[in-house]
Design a protein around this motif. Structure first.
Motif, mmCIF file in Angstrom:
data_model
loop_
_atom_site.group_PDB
_atom_site.id
_atom_site.type_symbol
_atom_site.label_atom_id
_atom_site.label_comp_id
_atom_site.label_asym_id
_atom_site.label_seq_id
_atom_site.Cartn_x
_atom_site.Cartn_y
_atom_site.Cartn_z
ATOM 1 N N THR A 136 55.466 -123.557 50.321
ATOM 2 C CA THR A 136 55.462 -124.056 48.946
ATOM 3 C C THR A 136 54.642 -123.089 48.110
ATOM 4 O OG1 THR A 136 55.476 -126.316 49.809
ATOM 5 C CG2 THR A 136 54.963 -126.050 47.486
ATOM 6 N N TYR A 137 55.031 -122.895 46.861
ATOM 7 C CA TYR A 137 54.293 -122.042 45.945
ATOM 8 C C TYR A 137 53.701 -122.902 44.829
ATOM 9 C CZ TYR A 137 56.610 -118.224 48.321
ATOM 10 O OH TYR A 137 57.062 -117.352 49.275
ATOM 11 N N VAL A 138 52.417 -122.704 44.526
ATOM 12 C CA VAL A 138 51.732 -123.474 43.489
ATOM 13 C C VAL A 138 50.873 -122.544 42.655
ATOM 14 C CG1 VAL A 138 51.711 -125.635 44.823
ATOM 15 C CG2 VAL A 138 49.806 -124.046 45.020
ATOM 16 N N GLU A 139 50.488 -123.031 41.465
ATOM 17 C CA GLU A 139 49.654 -122.219 40.575
ATOM 18 C C GLU A 139 48.164 -122.378 40.863
ATOM 19 O OE1 GLU A 139 50.711 -123.054 36.548
ATOM 20 O OE2 GLU A 139 52.698 -122.201 36.779
ATOM 21 N N LYS A 140 47.771 -123.512 41.437
ATOM 22 C CA LYS A 140 46.366 -123.745 41.762
ATOM 23 C C LYS A 140 46.264 -124.163 43.216
ATOM 24 C CE LYS A 140 45.214 -125.134 37.098
ATOM 25 N NZ LYS A 140 44.713 -126.142 36.207
ATOM 26 N N PRO A 141 45.279 -123.620 43.948
ATOM 27 C CA PRO A 141 45.157 -123.996 45.355
ATOM 28 C C PRO A 141 44.710 -125.451 45.477
ATOM 29 C CG PRO A 141 43.286 -122.657 44.701
ATOM 30 C CD PRO A 141 44.235 -122.690 43.531
ATOM 31 N N PRO A 142 45.325 -126.210 46.377
ATOM 32 C CA PRO A 142 44.932 -127.608 46.536
ATOM 33 C C PRO A 142 43.641 -127.728 47.322
ATOM 34 C CG PRO A 142 46.624 -127.058 48.100
ATOM 35 C CD PRO A 142 46.436 -125.844 47.230
ATOM 36 N N LYS A 143 42.943 -128.835 47.119
ATOM 37 C CA LYS A 143 41.741 -129.110 47.907
ATOM 38 C C LYS A 143 42.169 -129.793 49.191
ATOM 39 C CE LYS A 143 38.904 -129.634 43.821
ATOM 40 N NZ LYS A 143 38.142 -130.506 42.966
ATOM 41 N N ASP A 144 41.468 -129.529 50.267
ATOM 42 C CA ASP A 144 41.697 -130.175 51.560
ATOM 43 C C ASP A 144 43.135 -129.999 52.059
ATOM 44 O OD1 ASP A 144 39.063 -131.040 51.437
ATOM 45 O OD2 ASP A 144 39.627 -132.874 50.381
ATOM 46 N N PHE A 145 43.716 -128.817 51.885
ATOM 47 C CA PHE A 145 45.073 -128.556 52.384
ATOM 48 C C PHE A 145 44.985 -128.204 53.860
ATOM 49 C CE2 PHE A 145 48.570 -125.519 53.205
ATOM 50 C CZ PHE A 145 49.635 -126.381 52.974
ATOM 51 N N ASP A 146 45.776 -128.869 54.681
ATOM 52 C CA ASP A 146 45.776 -128.645 56.126
ATOM 53 C C ASP A 146 46.858 -127.620 56.471
ATOM 54 O OD1 ASP A 146 45.184 -128.881 58.801
ATOM 55 O OD2 ASP A 146 46.544 -130.571 59.101
ATOM 56 N N GLY A 147 46.569 -126.361 56.209
ATOM 57 C CA GLY A 147 47.525 -125.299 56.474
ATOM 58 C C GLY A 147 46.978 -123.987 55.958
ATOM 59 N N LYS A 148 47.822 -123.010 55.887
ATOM 60 C CA LYS A 148 47.426 -121.668 55.450
ATOM 61 C C LYS A 148 47.668 -121.515 53.953
ATOM 62 C CE LYS A 148 48.088 -116.858 56.824
ATOM 63 N NZ LYS A 148 48.815 -115.957 57.708
ATOM 64 N N VAL A 149 46.687 -120.957 53.225
ATOM 65 C CA VAL A 149 46.796 -120.703 51.793
ATOM 66 C C VAL A 149 46.681 -119.192 51.588
ATOM 67 C CG1 VAL A 149 45.800 -121.097 49.516
ATOM 68 C CG2 VAL A 149 45.751 -122.924 51.221
ATOM 69 N N ILE A 150 47.705 -118.604 50.971
ATOM 70 C CA ILE A 150 47.714 -117.163 50.727
ATOM 71 C C ILE A 150 47.749 -116.938 49.219
ATOM 72 C CG2 ILE A 150 48.962 -114.999 51.091
ATOM 73 C CD1 ILE A 150 50.222 -116.373 53.571
ATOM 74 N N ARG A 151 46.762 -116.216 48.715
ATOM 75 C CA ARG A 151 46.711 -115.894 47.288
ATOM 76 C C ARG A 151 47.669 -114.741 47.014
ATOM 77 N NH1 ARG A 151 42.103 -115.484 43.093
ATOM 78 N NH2 ARG A 151 42.946 -113.923 41.692
ATOM 79 N N LEU A 152 48.513 -114.889 45.982
ATOM 80 C CA LEU A 152 49.472 -113.855 45.592
ATOM 81 C C LEU A 152 49.167 -113.439 44.161
ATOM 82 C CD1 LEU A 152 52.699 -115.625 46.883
ATOM 83 C CD2 LEU A 152 51.412 -113.834 48.037
ATOM 84 N N ASP A 153 48.699 -112.218 43.983
ATOM 85 C CA ASP A 153 48.462 -111.700 42.640
ATOM 86 C C ASP A 153 49.742 -111.024 42.180
ATOM 87 O OD1 ASP A 153 45.747 -112.510 42.338
ATOM 88 O OD2 ASP A 153 45.197 -110.942 43.768
ATOM 89 N N ILE A 154 50.309 -111.531 41.100
ATOM 90 C CA ILE A 154 51.611 -111.085 40.622
ATOM 91 C C ILE A 154 51.429 -110.007 39.557
ATOM 92 C CG2 ILE A 154 53.790 -111.828 39.592
ATOM 93 C CD1 ILE A 154 53.085 -113.165 42.299
ATOM 94 N N ASP A 155 52.141 -108.892 39.723
ATOM 95 C CA ASP A 155 52.159 -107.827 38.726
ATOM 96 C C ASP A 155 53.458 -107.965 37.932
ATOM 97 O OD1 ASP A 155 52.070 -105.554 37.176
ATOM 98 O OD2 ASP A 155 52.181 -104.152 38.865
ATOM 99 N N PRO A 156 53.379 -108.456 36.675
ATOM 100 C CA PRO A 156 54.605 -108.676 35.912
ATOM 101 C C PRO A 156 55.354 -107.385 35.597
ATOM 102 C CG PRO A 156 52.694 -108.969 34.504
ATOM 103 C CD PRO A 156 52.186 -108.795 35.909
#
Length: 155
Positions: free
Chosen positions: A37-57
């Protein structure tokens, strides 16, 4: 509050709103079942892997070459095989096709891949039929672009 203060506050609010609207960071969430799943803000207490993606427009922009106006082949919509413009167009097309294939392969969308197997004993990815077809089409387009580049390099 004076008129200058009101104007300053309005400008600051306008800039803050404008900056927030152009957010350039997404987060890729991969849950324990492999769902992406892709989101704009990282969720709190997420049980999984969170990868930050910095987008270059600016990364997904293209500059199209200007057509040659003097050659008779240009009037027919085709560049002369020996022109450097044809070689550059072929290189750009091949690079764009490779990038499109790599991007689709490395960034499957939601529902493109499911995981099959035992979570504790290992799982394997299974592509959806539509995703597999899209990858095959992109791979074919990249192969054709590479072949065109080889022909352009030979002249």
């Amino acid at each position: 509050m004076t008129a200058n203060h009101v104007i300053t506050v309005c400008i600051a609010l306008g800039l803050a709103i404008g900056l927030d609207a152009n957010a350039q960071t997404l987060y890729k969430l991969i849950d324990k079942n492999g769902k992406v799943t892709y989101v704009e803000k990282p969720p709190k207490d997420f049980d999984g892997k969170v990868i930050r993606l910095d987008i270059d427009p600016n990364a997904n922009t293209a500059t199209l070459p200007k057509p040659a106006a003097s050659a008779p082949a240009a009037a027919a919509g085709r560049a002369d095989p020996a022109t450097p413009d044809r070689l550059k167009v072929a290189r750009d097309r091949a690079e764009a096709a490779r990038k499109a294939y790599d991007n689709a392969l490395n960034n499957p969308g939601e529902g493109d891949v499911t995981r099959v197997g035992n979570m504790g004993g290992g799982t394997r990815p299974v592509f959806s039929e539509a995703y597999a077809k899209r990858l095959a089409d992109l791979e074919q387009a990249a192969k054709e672009a590479e072949d065109d580049l080889k022909r352009a390099e030979r002249g």
